[in-house]
Design a protein around this motif. Structure first.
Motif, PDB file in Angstrom:
ATOM      1  N   LYS A 157     129.823  67.720 137.981  1.00  0.00           N
ATOM      2  CA  LYS A 157     129.585  66.285 137.966  1.00  0.00           C
ATOM      3  C   LYS A 157     130.171  65.670 136.694  1.00  0.00           C
ATOM      4  CE  LYS A 157     125.931  62.916 138.821  1.00  0.00           C
ATOM      5  NZ  LYS A 157     124.459  62.716 139.010  1.00  0.00           N
ATOM      6  N   HIS A 158     130.894  64.565 136.872  1.00  0.00           N
ATOM      7  CA  HIS A 158     131.531  63.818 135.790  1.00  0.00           C
ATOM      8  C   HIS A 158     132.796  64.504 135.252  1.00  0.00           C
ATOM      9  CE1 HIS A 158     128.072  61.312 135.962  1.00  0.00           C
ATOM     10  NE2 HIS A 158     127.258  62.203 135.413  1.00  0.00           N
ATOM     11  N   GLU A 159     133.198  65.673 135.791  1.00  0.00           N
ATOM     12  CA  GLU A 159     134.437  66.304 135.371  1.00  0.00           C
ATOM     13  C   GLU A 159     135.600  65.788 136.212  1.00  0.00           C
ATOM     14  OE1 GLU A 159     133.555  70.715 133.493  1.00  0.00           O
ATOM     15  OE2 GLU A 159     133.897  70.548 135.665  1.00  0.00           O
ATOM     16  N   THR A 160     136.778  65.754 135.615  1.00  0.00           N
ATOM     17  CA  THR A 160     137.985  65.357 136.335  1.00  0.00           C
ATOM     18  C   THR A 160     139.094  66.368 136.053  1.00  0.00           C
ATOM     19  OG1 THR A 160     138.866  64.007 134.526  1.00  0.00           O
ATOM     20  CG2 THR A 160     137.389  62.902 136.102  1.00  0.00           C
TER      21      THR A 160
END
Length: 459
Positions: free
Chosen positions: A425-428
């Motif tokens: 979550k929240h990683e790209t």
């Protein structure tokens, strides 16, 4: 259509690197980024684009240069001055490769048939060359030649008749067979013509010398339909231009002159009759630049961009020297992109983001990925530092390639799809790449600067 490109022992490329445009079997995302090859055998589908990331000096540009070298040698090996080396850019940082041959190979589809063509060359000669056709099992050997150092001669074979075999055997050692036989009239065999024309017409390299050339855009603007397409392209890019107008010029711009001369050297100057083309080619061979200048001025044209003054509605025209570099880039790309899309070309482009906003780069990829805008299945292979493309809404992992520097300073190429990526979550992807998770980023250390200046290590 390009399936695969292999290079070995060229500049920073030591061991073979392979750029594969076949989609990974386990990736289903963005199906519109692929297209059907209509082959009865593999590959059934290919990717419309690939991007190559990596730090400076990793070898990204050398991949584009290698494609340019291969195309140029195919088209011009029989025009090379006798005393000039056929190849002089091996990997220099290993003693065994400095005198070793370089290898270039492309697997491609031309006129619905899959071909595999490649060659090995050193400074003096073509060490090996091969062309296979895959329309049935096993493959057909259109021709294959291999230099035998002990006999100082070539072993040649062909399954398509002794005419091809005899013609290849008679060639000078520094000429490619595909060059001579692909240009030969009458054609010895359609397979030779298909392959030669593919390199001539379908393979396009956009490097520094072509970035700002307006030739294709100027040609398009000479028709109402072409003008409207260019204007739509420019308006979609939101450059604030309301219209574009062709302008006759007294002096040919340097970049356009260079493009015409390059076209003459490749025997394909645009916009001239066959008679004039012949005169231009002869003038280049004889270095008669007065004739070149006289003829080329026939095609001397410029492009004006028109903007509207807010409030008054007054129309003002601006020449290219009054526009930004990015605007001139997009004006040049308008015609180039239309040609790529119309003809289903394979385009290698170095640093596609040069002078362009990330949204304009995405716009270029969107046109390539759109089946309606790209019905002839053009393909784009671009090097870039624009990490905003590392977005699962734009590119699949198998479209993303990474060029890294190994310990021996040679180039290593691998695909992002080789990694088992599980984003938290929240990683790209952009974040993980810049953090060095996949490699192929510069290892910048500010501490090294102080060490270099003072000669002492920081505490």
């Amino acid at each position: 259509m390009l399936i695969e490109f292999t290079v070995k022992n060229y500049r920073s490329i030591h061991e073979p690197i392979v750029l594969d445009l076949s989609p990974a079997q386990n990736i289903r995302r963005l199906p519109e980024n692929c297209f059907d090859t209509k082959l009865s055998s593999q590959p059934r589908r290919l990717l419309r684009s690939s991007v190559v990331y990596g730090p400076n000096a990793s070898g990204k540009t050398n991949l584009v240069r290698a494609a340019h070298f291969m195309r140029n040698l195919v088209l011009n090996s029989n025009r090379k001055p006798v005393d000039d080396p056929i190849f002089e850019d091996p990997f220099l940082l290993h003693p065994e490769t400095r005198q070793a041959p370089a290898t270039f190979q492309m697997i491609f589809i031309a006129n619905g048939v899959r071909y595999q063509y490649g060659f090995e060359v050193d400074r003096k000669r073509v060490v090996g060359e091969w062309l296979y056709r895959f329309s049935r099992r096993p493959e057909s050997v259109v021709f294959r030649r291999e230099y035998d150092a002990g006999q100082d001669s070539y072993r040649v074979e062909s399954e398509l008749g002794t005419d091809i075999q005899d013609a290849v055997q008679a060639l000078p050692e520094d000429w490619l067979a595909l060059t001579q036989l692909g240009q030969k009239k009458p054609v010895l065999h359609g397979e030779l013509k298909n392959s030669y024309v593919w390199f001539q017409k379908q393979l396009l390299i956009i490097g520094p010398s072509r970035r700002n050339t307006l030739s294709e855009t100027l040609d398009l603007c000479e028709t109402e339909r072409g003008h409207d397409w260019v204007l739509g392209f420019i308006k979609a890019a939101d450059l604030g231009i309301d219209d574009i107008v062709l302008e006759e010029q007294e002096d040919l711009p340097d970049e356009l002159y260079q493009e015409v001369v390059d076209g003459i050297i490749n025997n394909s100057p645009k916009g001239f009759s066959e008679k004039i083309k012949s005169q231009l080619v002869s003038a280049v061979k004889n270095k008669n630049y007065d004739i070149i200048n006289k003829i080329v001025k026939i095609r001397s044209r410029g492009l004006l961009s028109v903007r509207t003054v807010p409030g008054t509605g007054e129309k003002l025209s601006f020449s290219g020297d009054k526009e930004s570099r990015g605007t001139n880039q997009m004006l040049a790309l308008a015609g180039q992109w239309r040609e790529i899309l119309d003809n289903g070309q394979i385009c290698f482009m170095d640093e596609i983001e040069d002078g362009l906003h990330p949204k304009l780069v995405r716009f270029l990829f969107d046109l390539i990925h759109d089946p309606e805008q790209n019905p002839n299945n053009a393909q784009l292979i671009a090097t870039t530092h624009d990490t905003t493309l590392l977005d699962h809404r734009i590119l699949r992992p198998d479209q993303i390639w990474l060029m890294n520097k190994k310990r021996d300073h040679s180039s290593q190429l691998y695909a992002l799809s080789d990694f088992d990526i599980q984003l938290k979550k929240h990683e790209t992807l952009q974040q993980l790449y810049l953090d060095g998770v996949f490699g192929a980023v510069p290892m910048v250390r500010k501490r090294r600067l102080s060490e270099g200046v003072t000669g002492e290590k920081s505490a």
